[in-house]
Design a protein around this motif. Sequence first.
Motif: not given
Length: 201
Positions: A37, A41, A73, A77, A100-101, A104, A107-108, A168-169
């Motif tokens: 991302p 987030a 977040y 968002s 949400q994690v 995300r 989503g990537t 995630c990050e």
Amino acid sequence: MVKSETAARNRRCAVSWTFPCTTVLLMSIRTASLSYPVQPAFFVVAVPKLIVMTLFTSGLYWLFWSLRNWDLYRNASGARIMLLPRILLPELFLYSLLCQVDGRIRGTGRSYRWSPWWLTFGLLLMGLSAHHLWMVTLPLPELTPAVLVVVLLFHLLQRRVQRAINFCEGDPEGAGNAQLTLANWLWISVVTTGWLVIEWL
């Protein structure tokens, strides 16, 4: 005539090289955009630091952890989120946060093997069990080993959650936030001093 044929052949070679190079470049850009991302987030922290801070602040750092995650977040968002309930009662919103994690990550274009539902259930169970056993062990010190086992299980689950967030990050080891800062040491000192004062009273 020879010059025109040579020029045409050079143009064909240039096109044949340019097309695949352009394709590779575009694929690289697309892959990079799917990998991580752009705007953080969620809260990245090294697992050892998270566990140390949670232990030596008697769980207060867990509240800060919830605040940082929801605040990041919300900024990333643009969602309208009330932070106060999520700080005071982080357990009630933990499953929503982990979903949400997970969303995300997906989503990537990536995937991560974990279960937000089971991790939430385990953390809630271990947290409540540790609190209950801690209250019971005050008059019954022989139950202290049970408390230690529950606390260990809680931190193992906590480790799994944080590793998913770090993944995630784009910082799987949490290297960007691995060192204890002066504020961290001050926080630990205040809580430890508080417990020592209570013990002496």
